[in-house]
Design a protein around this motif. Structure first.
Motif, PDB file in Angstrom:
ATOM      1  N   GLU A  34       0.838  -1.199   0.000  1.00  0.00           N
ATOM      2  CA  GLU A  34       0.000   0.000   0.000  1.00  0.00           C
ATOM      3  C   GLU A  34       0.877   1.256   0.000  1.00  0.00           C
ATOM      4  OE1 GLU A  34      -3.811   1.875   2.445  1.00  0.00           O
ATOM      5  OE2 GLU A  34      -3.241  -0.226   2.726  1.00  0.00           O
ATOM      6  N   LEU A  35       2.034   1.132   0.658  1.00  0.00           N
ATOM      7  CA  LEU A  35       3.073   2.155   0.520  1.00  0.00           C
ATOM      8  C   LEU A  35       4.135   1.542  -0.388  1.00  0.00           C
ATOM      9  CD1 LEU A  35       3.509   3.550   4.168  1.00  0.00           C
ATOM     10  CD2 LEU A  35       2.568   4.760   2.188  1.00  0.00           C
ATOM     11  N   PRO A  36       4.129   1.872  -1.665  1.00  0.00           N
ATOM     12  CA  PRO A  36       5.002   1.198  -2.635  1.00  0.00           C
ATOM     13  C   PRO A  36       6.480   1.496  -2.410  1.00  0.00           C
ATOM     14  CG  PRO A  36       3.192   2.372  -3.723  1.00  0.00           C
ATOM     15  CD  PRO A  36       3.222   2.839  -2.311  1.00  0.00           C
ATOM     16  N   VAL A  37       7.300   0.578  -2.852  1.00  0.00           N
ATOM     17  CA  VAL A  37       8.743   0.757  -2.805  1.00  0.00           C
ATOM     18  C   VAL A  37       9.123   2.025  -3.581  1.00  0.00           C
ATOM     19  CG1 VAL A  37      10.932  -0.183  -3.627  1.00  0.00           C
ATOM     20  CG2 VAL A  37       9.277  -1.677  -2.527  1.00  0.00           C
ATOM     21  N   GLY A  38       9.951   2.872  -2.970  1.00  0.00           N
ATOM     22  CA  GLY A  38      10.382   4.111  -3.609  1.00  0.00           C
ATOM     23  C   GLY A  38       9.466   5.295  -3.364  1.00  0.00           C
ATOM     24  N   SER A  39       8.295   5.048  -2.782  1.00  0.00           N
ATOM     25  CA  SER A  39       7.342   6.145  -2.578  1.00  0.00           C
ATOM     26  C   SER A  39       7.715   6.984  -1.351  1.00  0.00           C
ATOM     27  CB  SER A  39       5.926   5.595  -2.414  1.00  0.00           C
ATOM     28  OG  SER A  39       5.823   4.827  -1.222  1.00  0.00           O
ATOM     29  N   ARG A  40       7.319   8.256  -1.392  1.00  0.00           N
ATOM     30  CA  ARG A  40       7.551   9.158  -0.266  1.00  0.00           C
ATOM     31  C   ARG A  40       6.441   8.954   0.759  1.00  0.00           C
ATOM     32  NH1 ARG A  40       6.155  14.189   1.606  1.00  0.00           N
ATOM     33  NH2 ARG A  40       7.829  15.445   2.533  1.00  0.00           N
ATOM     34  N   ILE A  41       6.826   8.901   2.038  1.00  0.00           N
ATOM     35  CA  ILE A  41       5.860   8.695   3.115  1.00  0.00           C
ATOM     36  C   ILE A  41       5.411  10.057   3.635  1.00  0.00           C
ATOM     37  CG2 ILE A  41       5.493   7.743   5.423  1.00  0.00           C
ATOM     38  CD1 ILE A  41       7.541   5.589   4.726  1.00  0.00           C
ATOM     39  N   ASN A  42       4.113  10.304   3.582  1.00  0.00           N
ATOM     40  CA  ASN A  42       3.542  11.579   3.989  1.00  0.00           C
ATOM     41  C   ASN A  42       3.112  11.493   5.462  1.00  0.00           C
ATOM     42  OD1 ASN A  42       1.607  13.754   4.444  1.00  0.00           O
ATOM     43  ND2 ASN A  42       1.649  14.057   2.227  1.00  0.00           N
ATOM     44  N   GLU A  43       3.873  12.176   6.337  1.00  0.00           N
ATOM     45  CA  GLU A  43       3.583  12.129   7.773  1.00  0.00           C
ATOM     46  C   GLU A  43       2.195  12.666   8.086  1.00  0.00           C
ATOM     47  OE1 GLU A  43       6.507  14.078  10.081  1.00  0.00           O
ATOM     48  OE2 GLU A  43       8.175  12.828   9.401  1.00  0.00           O
ATOM     49  N   SER A  44       1.814  13.750   7.400  1.00  0.00           N
ATOM     50  CA  SER A  44       0.516  14.379   7.655  1.00  0.00           C
ATOM     51  C   SER A  44      -0.621  13.424   7.329  1.00  0.00           C
ATOM     52  CB  SER A  44       0.390  15.654   6.821  1.00  0.00           C
ATOM     53  OG  SER A  44      -0.869  16.261   7.025  1.00  0.00           O
ATOM     54  N   GLU A  45      -0.525  12.738   6.188  1.00  0.00           N
ATOM     55  CA  GLU A  45      -1.573  11.794   5.806  1.00  0.00           C
ATOM     56  C   GLU A  45      -1.669  10.636   6.793  1.00  0.00           C
ATOM     57  OE1 GLU A  45      -0.977  10.475   1.838  1.00  0.00           O
ATOM     58  OE2 GLU A  45      -1.456  12.419   0.926  1.00  0.00           O
ATOM     59  N   LEU A  46      -0.516  10.146   7.255  1.00  0.00           N
ATOM     60  CA  LEU A  46      -0.520   9.037   8.209  1.00  0.00           C
ATOM     61  C   LEU A  46      -1.100   9.467   9.557  1.00  0.00           C
ATOM     62  CD1 LEU A  46       2.905   7.270   7.523  1.00  0.00           C
ATOM     63  CD2 LEU A  46       0.617   6.489   6.874  1.00  0.00           C
ATOM     64  N   SER A  47      -0.762  10.668   9.990  1.00  0.00           N
ATOM     65  CA  SER A  47      -1.291  11.144  11.277  1.00  0.00           C
ATOM     66  C   SER A  47      -2.810  11.287  11.217  1.00  0.00           C
ATOM     67  CB  SER A  47      -0.636  12.462  11.677  1.00  0.00           C
ATOM     68  OG  SER A  47      -0.975  13.495  10.763  1.00  0.00           O
ATOM     69  N   GLN A  48      -3.322  11.722  10.063  1.00  0.00           N
ATOM     70  CA  GLN A  48      -4.773  11.822   9.898  1.00  0.00           C
ATOM     71  C   GLN A  48      -5.402  10.436   9.813  1.00  0.00           C
ATOM     72  OE1 GLN A  48      -5.810  14.384   6.605  1.00  0.00           O
ATOM     73  NE2 GLN A  48      -4.440  16.021   7.278  1.00  0.00           N
ATOM     74  N   ARG A  49      -4.736   9.545   9.107  1.00  0.00           N
ATOM     75  CA  ARG A  49      -5.265   8.187   8.936  1.00  0.00           C
ATOM     76  C   ARG A  49      -5.390   7.473  10.275  1.00  0.00           C
ATOM     77  NH1 ARG A  49      -3.615   3.759   4.441  1.00  0.00           N
ATOM     78  NH2 ARG A  49      -4.527   1.926   5.421  1.00  0.00           N
ATOM     79  N   PHE A  50      -4.366   7.644  11.127  1.00  0.00           N
ATOM     80  CA  PHE A  50      -4.351   6.935  12.402  1.00  0.00           C
ATOM     81  C   PHE A  50      -4.819   7.799  13.568  1.00  0.00           C
ATOM     82  CE2 PHE A  50      -0.883   4.679   9.985  1.00  0.00           C
ATOM     83  CZ  PHE A  50      -1.611   3.516   9.776  1.00  0.00           C
ATOM     84  N   ASN A  51      -5.283   9.006  13.237  1.00  0.00           N
ATOM     85  CA  ASN A  51      -5.842   9.905  14.244  1.00  0.00           C
ATOM     86  C   ASN A  51      -4.863  10.130  15.398  1.00  0.00           C
ATOM     87  OD1 ASN A  51      -7.813  11.586  15.355  1.00  0.00           O
ATOM     88  ND2 ASN A  51      -8.738   9.910  16.542  1.00  0.00           N
ATOM     89  N   THR A  52      -3.659  10.514  15.053  1.00  0.00           N
ATOM     90  CA  THR A  52      -2.643  10.780  16.066  1.00  0.00           C
ATOM     91  C   THR A  52      -1.804  11.968  15.619  1.00  0.00           C
ATOM     92  OG1 THR A  52      -0.832   9.803  17.336  1.00  0.00           O
ATOM     93  CG2 THR A  52      -0.951   9.213  15.008  1.00  0.00           C
ATOM     94  N   SER A  53      -0.951  12.458  16.509  1.00  0.00           N
ATOM     95  CA  SER A  53      -0.065  13.562  16.149  1.00  0.00           C
ATOM     96  C   SER A  53       1.104  13.026  15.328  1.00  0.00           C
ATOM     97  CB  SER A  53       0.465  14.241  17.417  1.00  0.00           C
ATOM     98  OG  SER A  53       1.284  13.351  18.152  1.00  0.00           O
ATOM     99  N   ARG A  54       1.922  13.951  14.816  1.00  0.00           N
ATOM    100  CA  ARG A  54       3.050  13.530  13.991  1.00  0.00           C
ATOM    101  C   ARG A  54       4.185  12.934  14.813  1.00  0.00           C
ATOM    102  NH1 ARG A  54       4.176  17.653   8.967  1.00  0.00           N
ATOM    103  NH2 ARG A  54       2.025  17.869   8.220  1.00  0.00           N
ATOM    104  N   GLY A  55       4.222  13.246  16.114  1.00  0.00           N
ATOM    105  CA  GLY A  55       5.304  12.761  16.965  1.00  0.00           C
ATOM    106  C   GLY A  55       5.473  11.241  16.916  1.00  0.00           C
ATOM    107  N   PRO A  56       4.417  10.470  17.214  1.00  0.00           N
ATOM    108  CA  PRO A  56       4.531   9.003  17.156  1.00  0.00           C
ATOM    109  C   PRO A  56       4.868   8.492  15.751  1.00  0.00           C
ATOM    110  CG  PRO A  56       2.598   9.655  18.404  1.00  0.00           C
ATOM    111  CD  PRO A  56       3.124  10.896  17.760  1.00  0.00           C
ATOM    112  N   ILE A  57       4.374   9.202  14.728  1.00  0.00           N
ATOM    113  CA  ILE A  57       4.686   8.811  13.351  1.00  0.00           C
ATOM    114  C   ILE A  57       6.183   8.963  13.093  1.00  0.00           C
ATOM    115  CG2 ILE A  57       4.290   9.288  10.907  1.00  0.00           C
ATOM    116  CD1 ILE A  57       1.845   8.133  12.270  1.00  0.00           C
ATOM    117  N   ARG A  58       6.750  10.090  13.537  1.00  0.00           N
ATOM    118  CA  ARG A  58       8.186  10.318  13.332  1.00  0.00           C
ATOM    119  C   ARG A  58       9.021   9.276  14.069  1.00  0.00           C
ATOM    120  NH1 ARG A  58       6.944  16.073  14.225  1.00  0.00           N
ATOM    121  NH2 ARG A  58       6.746  17.091  12.187  1.00  0.00           N
TER     122      ARG A  58
END
Length: 248
Positions: A34-58
């Motif tokens: 779902e996150l393809p090889v070579g793709s950029r990981i968007n912290e903001s999108e992940l934080s929204q997806r998992f309903n959390t702040s960016r700190g745990p994502i980082r």
């Protein structure tokens, strides 16, 4: 006071376990593609997806970088790692040695009921191969090797092996599936079970090492990079009737 201490302990537990939970979830997204090889990981999108702040994502991404699954490029962001052919080949070489150790340990520790479980899994793998169900086959293959790892009973061996397998998975996701050849792998797994059931550590270790060597040789063939070491390291390489395949 007790309630206050309990609340503080609970808050600490939640804050310390959240990055680990995020790491597991992001790793799952990488492993499933779902996150393809070579793709950029968007912290903001992940934080929204998992309903959390960016700190745990980082924190999760830093742990995944240490695990070899992502890379951090200065001023560009974090990306899912791409594994080059040469690195994949090195991983296969290391896996050959590790699989031999696993086979030797398993042959001395395996119980009859576990042998029967492995035989049942091989039967299921044959069915998946005949149906050309690559996803089902891959899942069964993973479970097969998980049983061997558990039986080997070495925490350090398990940690090292799993890291290599995850890194190699990134390469297989990048590579094109050449199709076919699943029956070759099912036959190899059947041979592995027979070798383990013999109780002879030398026989079991050799069977597992040859299994990975065969996978490595098929990878070389699929990429047109056959060399003497990969082509002769095992007698289980692909034949004209069994095209090369990607394999765990």
């Amino acid at each position: 006071m007790v309630t206050s201490n309990h609340s503080a302990a609970l808050a600490f537990l939640q804050s310390s376990s959240l990055p680990m939970l995020m790491q597991e979830e992001i790793e799952r997204l990488i492993m499933t593609g779902e996150l393809p090889v070579g793709s950029r990981i968007n912290e903001s999108e992940l934080s929204q997806r998992f309903n959390t702040s960016r700190g745990p994502i980082r924190e999760a991404l830093r742990a995944l970088e240490e695990a070899g699954l992502v890379r951090n490029e200065k001023n560009r962001g974090v990306f899912v790692r791409e594994i080059a052919f040469e690195e994949a080949d090195e991983i296969y070489e290391l896996r050959e040695a590790l699989e031999e150790i696993i086979g030797r340990r398993v042959a001395l520790a395996i119980q009859p009921d576990a042998v029967e479980r492995l035989r049942a899994m091989v039967d299921a793998m044959r069915s998946a191969a005949q149906a050309q169900d690559v996803e089902q086959y891959a899942q069964l293959n993973l479970q097969f090797h998980e049983i061997l790892l558990d039986t080997a009973g070495s925490k350090k061996l398990t940690e090292t092996y799993k890291r290599l397998v995850k890194e190699l998975h990134l390469f297989r996701m990048r590579a094109l599936d050449s199709g076919g050849g699943l029956r070759v792998s099912a036959d190899e797994h059947s041979h592995i079970v027979d070798a383990i059931a013999s109780g002879n550590p030398d026989t079991a270790g050799r069977a597992l090492r040859e299994h990975v060597a065969g996978s490595r040789a098929r990878m070389h063939k699929a990429f047109g990079r056959i060399d003497a070491d990969a082509a002769t390291s095992s007698n289980t390489t692909a034949t004209p009737n069994h095209p090369p395949q990607k394999e765990v």
